[in-house]
Design an enzyme around this catalytic site. Structure first.
Site, PDB file in Angstrom:
ATOM      1  CB  CYS A 110      -0.854   0.122   1.148  1.00 45.88           C
ATOM      2  SG  CYS A 110      -2.054  -1.378   1.238  1.00 45.88           S
ATOM      3  CG  HIS A 253      -3.350   3.384   2.319  1.00 44.97           C
ATOM      4  ND1 HIS A 253      -3.733   3.125   0.960  1.00 44.97           N
ATOM      5  CD2 HIS A 253      -3.098   2.231   2.894  1.00 44.97           C
ATOM      6  CE1 HIS A 253      -4.322   1.718   1.011  1.00 44.97           C
ATOM      7  NE2 HIS A 253      -3.636   1.158   1.936  1.00 44.97           N
ATOM      8  CG  ASN A 283      -6.711  -0.796   1.403  1.00 46.83           C
ATOM      9  OD1 ASN A 283      -5.985  -0.528   0.373  1.00 46.83           O
ATOM     10  ND2 ASN A 283      -6.118  -1.325   2.709  1.00 46.83           N
TER      11      ASN A 283
HETATM   12  O1  UT7 Z   1      -3.881  -1.139   3.759  1.00 46.16           O
HETATM   13  C1  UT7 Z   1      -3.297  -1.591   5.153  1.00 46.16           C
HETATM   14  C2  UT7 Z   1      -4.143  -3.124   5.258  1.00 46.16           C
HETATM   15  N1  UT7 Z   1      -5.015  -3.202   5.956  1.00 46.16           N
HETATM   16  C3  UT7 Z   1      -5.668  -2.333   6.995  1.00 46.16           C
HETATM   17  O2  UT7 Z   1      -5.414  -1.077   7.203  1.00 46.16           O
HETATM   18  C4  UT7 Z   1      -6.678  -2.920   8.153  1.00 46.16           C
HETATM   19  C5  UT7 Z   1      -6.271  -2.690   9.501  1.00 46.16           C
HETATM   20  N2  UT7 Z   1      -7.252  -3.072  10.433  1.00 46.16           N
HETATM   21  C6  UT7 Z   1      -8.693  -2.794  10.251  1.00 46.16           C
HETATM   22  O3  UT7 Z   1      -8.841  -1.760   9.617  1.00 46.16           O
HETATM   23  C7  UT7 Z   1      -9.622  -3.333  11.358  1.00 46.16           C
HETATM   24  O4  UT7 Z   1      -8.714  -4.182  12.186  1.00 46.16           O
HETATM   25  C8  UT7 Z   1     -10.515  -4.108  10.690  1.00 46.16           C
HETATM   26  C9  UT7 Z   1     -11.690  -3.389  10.141  1.00 46.16           C
HETATM   27  C10 UT7 Z   1      -9.953  -5.010   9.938  1.00 46.16           C
HETATM   28  C11 UT7 Z   1     -11.357  -5.087  11.964  1.00 46.16           C
HETATM   29  O5  UT7 Z   1     -11.821  -4.161  12.643  1.00 46.16           O
HETATM   30  P1  UT7 Z   1     -11.813  -4.446  14.259  1.00 46.16           P
HETATM   31  O6  UT7 Z   1     -12.277  -3.446  15.462  1.00 46.16           O
HETATM   32  O7  UT7 Z   1     -10.170  -4.648  14.485  1.00 46.16           O
HETATM   33  O8  UT7 Z   1     -12.437  -5.755  14.396  1.00 46.16           O
HETATM   34  P2  UT7 Z   1     -12.098  -7.258  15.004  1.00 46.16           P
HETATM   35  O9  UT7 Z   1     -10.985  -7.915  14.314  1.00 46.16           O
HETATM   36  O10 UT7 Z   1     -11.610  -7.206  16.514  1.00 46.16           O
HETATM   37  O11 UT7 Z   1     -13.594  -7.885  15.095  1.00 46.16           O
HETATM   38  C12 UT7 Z   1     -14.412  -7.825  15.792  1.00 46.16           C
HETATM   39  C13 UT7 Z   1     -15.620  -8.753  15.732  1.00 46.16           C
HETATM   40  C14 UT7 Z   1     -15.112 -10.211  15.791  1.00 46.16           C
HETATM   41  O12 UT7 Z   1     -16.227 -11.010  16.276  1.00 46.16           O
HETATM   42  P3  UT7 Z   1     -15.997 -11.440  17.726  1.00 46.16           P
HETATM   43  O13 UT7 Z   1     -14.471 -12.092  17.992  1.00 46.16           O
HETATM   44  O14 UT7 Z   1     -15.867 -10.179  18.784  1.00 46.16           O
HETATM   45  O15 UT7 Z   1     -17.243 -12.310  18.124  1.00 46.16           O
HETATM   46  C15 UT7 Z   1     -14.954 -10.615  14.334  1.00 46.16           C
HETATM   47  O16 UT7 Z   1     -15.065 -11.905  14.022  1.00 46.16           O
HETATM   48  O17 UT7 Z   1     -15.981  -8.571  14.517  1.00 46.16           O
HETATM   49  C16 UT7 Z   1     -16.249  -9.832  13.756  1.00 46.16           C
HETATM   50  N3  UT7 Z   1     -15.881  -9.540  12.199  1.00 46.16           N
HETATM   51  C17 UT7 Z   1     -17.059  -9.196  11.426  1.00 46.16           C
HETATM   52  N4  UT7 Z   1     -18.341  -9.373  11.674  1.00 46.16           N
HETATM   53  C18 UT7 Z   1     -19.209  -8.717  10.689  1.00 46.16           C
HETATM   54  C19 UT7 Z   1     -14.870  -9.696  11.421  1.00 46.16           C
HETATM   55  N5  UT7 Z   1     -14.845  -9.283  10.325  1.00 46.16           N
HETATM   56  C20 UT7 Z   1     -16.498  -9.036  10.294  1.00 46.16           C
HETATM   57  C21 UT7 Z   1     -17.438  -8.819   9.110  1.00 46.16           C
HETATM   58  N6  UT7 Z   1     -18.675  -8.643   9.486  1.00 46.16           N
HETATM   59  N7  UT7 Z   1     -17.122  -8.581   7.868  1.00 46.16           N
END
Ligand code: UT7
Length: 326
Positions: A110, A253, A283
C-alpha cells in the site's frame, strides 16, 4: 532538482459492489462494515483487466500533461497484483500505449505509490529521465479469499497515473520498511516444482500460511497504521519546520476511516484537511492515494501553492511520506 506533477488520471472498474451485496454470501452486514471501516462500496474488475485500467489512467494523465508516450523516459508501476508475474505491469501498460522506454514495477504494497515517486525522483534528479510516468494499479480482488469476511470486505480494484517532470514541487520524501511478514501477507505459489518439500521451513515464514490468499491480522495492522502515521507526520513537519495546520491536505492511504480519523483528532485539525474516498472504493492499496489525488484535482480542490502530505502504509510493513507544494 526534484519533480513536479504535470498530469494525472484515474480509472475504476465499472462494477460497483455494495456492502449489502457482500452480505448475500458473507456473514456480515452494511452496519458492521460501515461502522468499522467507513466503506459502503468498492469497485471490482469483471470484464476489464487491471492492465486495461492502468493503461487508460496513464493515457488520461498523458493527455492532461499535453504529452504523448513518446515523451516518456521511464515508466514505473506500483503494484502487487498485476495480470502477469512476468512481464511487469509497466511493460504491459507500455505495450498498450505503444511506447518504448525503461519500464519496471515497484512492490511496496500500500506504500507503493510513494515508493514509485521516490524512484521517479531519483531518475529525474540524476537527469537519467526528463519525464516519468508513474502508474499505481491494483486488482486486490484477485488476492482475496472471498469466503473470509475479515479481509474481503476491505479492498477494491483501481488504477491511477501521474506524469512527472523536472521541477521543485517535491519538498520532502521518506520511505521506510520495518520488516514483519506475519501481520499482512500473500504467499507466492511454488507452481508444480517437484522438489519443494516443506515451505514452512523457510526462515520467518508465518506458520499459519496455508494458501495464496491475502492474510491479515487486522488489529496489528491497525495499530501499526495509527502509530506510523503519527510518526511520519511528526518527521515530515520537523524536517520542513512546519506546523500541522500549514499542510493544506493530508492525503492518507485509504485503509479505514477510523485510522484517518485517529490521525485527525490527534492533530486537532478539521475534517476538510483529510479528504477521503474510501466510502466508494475501499482500500485499493497502492492506487488509493493517486486515485484520491486525481479526484481532488478534477474537483478543483487543489490550488497552486497548496501543501499536500501523502502518506502510504501497509504490507512489509512499509510506509512512505511525500510532501508536495502544488
Ligand atoms: O492497507 C493496509 C491494510 N489493512 C488495514 O489497514 C486494516 C487495518 N485493520 C482494520 O481496519 C480493522 O482491524 C478491521 C476493520 C479489519 C477490523 O476491525 P476491528 O475493530 O479490529 O475488529 P475485530 O477484528 O476485533 O473483530 C471484531 C468482531 C469479531 O467478532 P468477535 O470475535 O468479537 O465475536 C470478528 O469476528 O467482528 C467480527 N468480524 C465481522 N463481523 C461482521 C470480523 N469481520 C467481520 C465482518 N462482518 N466483515
Amino acid at each position: 532538482m526534484g519533480f513536479k506533477i504535470i498530469g494525472t488520471g484515474s480509472q475504476l472498474p465499472k462494477k460497483a459492489v455494495s456492502n449489502a451485496q457482500l452480505a448475500t454470501f458473507l456473514d456480515t452486514s452494511d452496519d458492521w462494515i460501515t461502522s468499522k471501516t467507513g466503506i459502503k462500496s468498492r469497485t471490482i474488475c469483471s470484464d476489464e483487466t487491471i492492465t486495461d485500467l492502468a493503461a487508460q489512467a496513464a493515457l488520461t494523465a498523458l493527455n492532461n500533461a499535453n504529452l504523448s508516450i513518446a515523451d516518456i523516459d521511464l515508466l514505473v508501476c506500483a503494484t502487487m497484483s498485476a495480470d502477469y508475474a512476468m512481464p511487469s505491469m509497466a511493460c504491459c501498460v507500455l505495450e498498450q500505449l505503444g511506447g518504448a522506454c525503461p519500464a519496471f514495477d515497484v512492490n511496496a504494497a500500500c506504500s507503493g505509490f510513494v515508493y514509485a515517486l521516490d524512484v521517479a525522483d531519483s531518475f529525474i534528479s540524476t537527469r537519467k529521465a526528463q519525464n516519468v510516468l508513474v502508474v499505481a494499479a491494483e486488482m486486490m480482488s484477485r488476492m482475496l479469499d472471498w469466503t473470509d469476511r475479515t479481509s474481503s470486505i476491505l479492498f477494491g480494484d483501481g488504477a491511477a497515473a501521474c506524469v512527472l517532470t523536472a521541477g521543485d514541487s517535491l519538498k520532502y520524501l521518506n520511505v521506510t520498511a520495518t520488516p514483519q511478514i506475519a501481520p499482512l501477507f500473500a504467499k507466492a505459489s511454488n507452481g508444480n516444482n517437484p522438489f519443494v518439500q516443506n515451505v514452512q521451513n523457510y526462515p520467518n515464514y508465518p506458520q499459519d500460511s496455508v494458501n495464496n490468499f491475502l492474510q491479515m491480522k487486522g488489529q496489528h495492522v491497525y495499530k501499526f497504521a495509527v502509530t506510523t502515521i503519527q510518526q511520519e507526520i511528526n518527521l515530515a513537519l520537523n524536517a520542513l519546520h512546519l506546523q500541522a495546520d500549514e499542510i493544506t491536505y493530508f492525503i492518507l492511504h485509504q485503509a479505514n476511516t477510523r485510522i484517518i480519523e485517529s490521525a485527525r483528532t490527534r492533530l486537532k485539525l478539521p475534517l476538510e484537511k483529510f479528504p477521503m474516498n474510501i466510502e466508494k472504493y475501499g482500500n485499493m492499496s497502492a492506487a488509493s492515494i493517486p486515485v484520491l489525488l486525481d479526484e481532488m484535482l478534477q474537483q478543483n480542490a487543489i490550488k497552486s501553492g497548496d501543501l499536500l502530505m501523502l502518506i502510504g502504509f501497509g504490507g512489509g510493513l512499509t510506509s512512505g511520506t511525500a510532501v508536495l507544494q502544488w
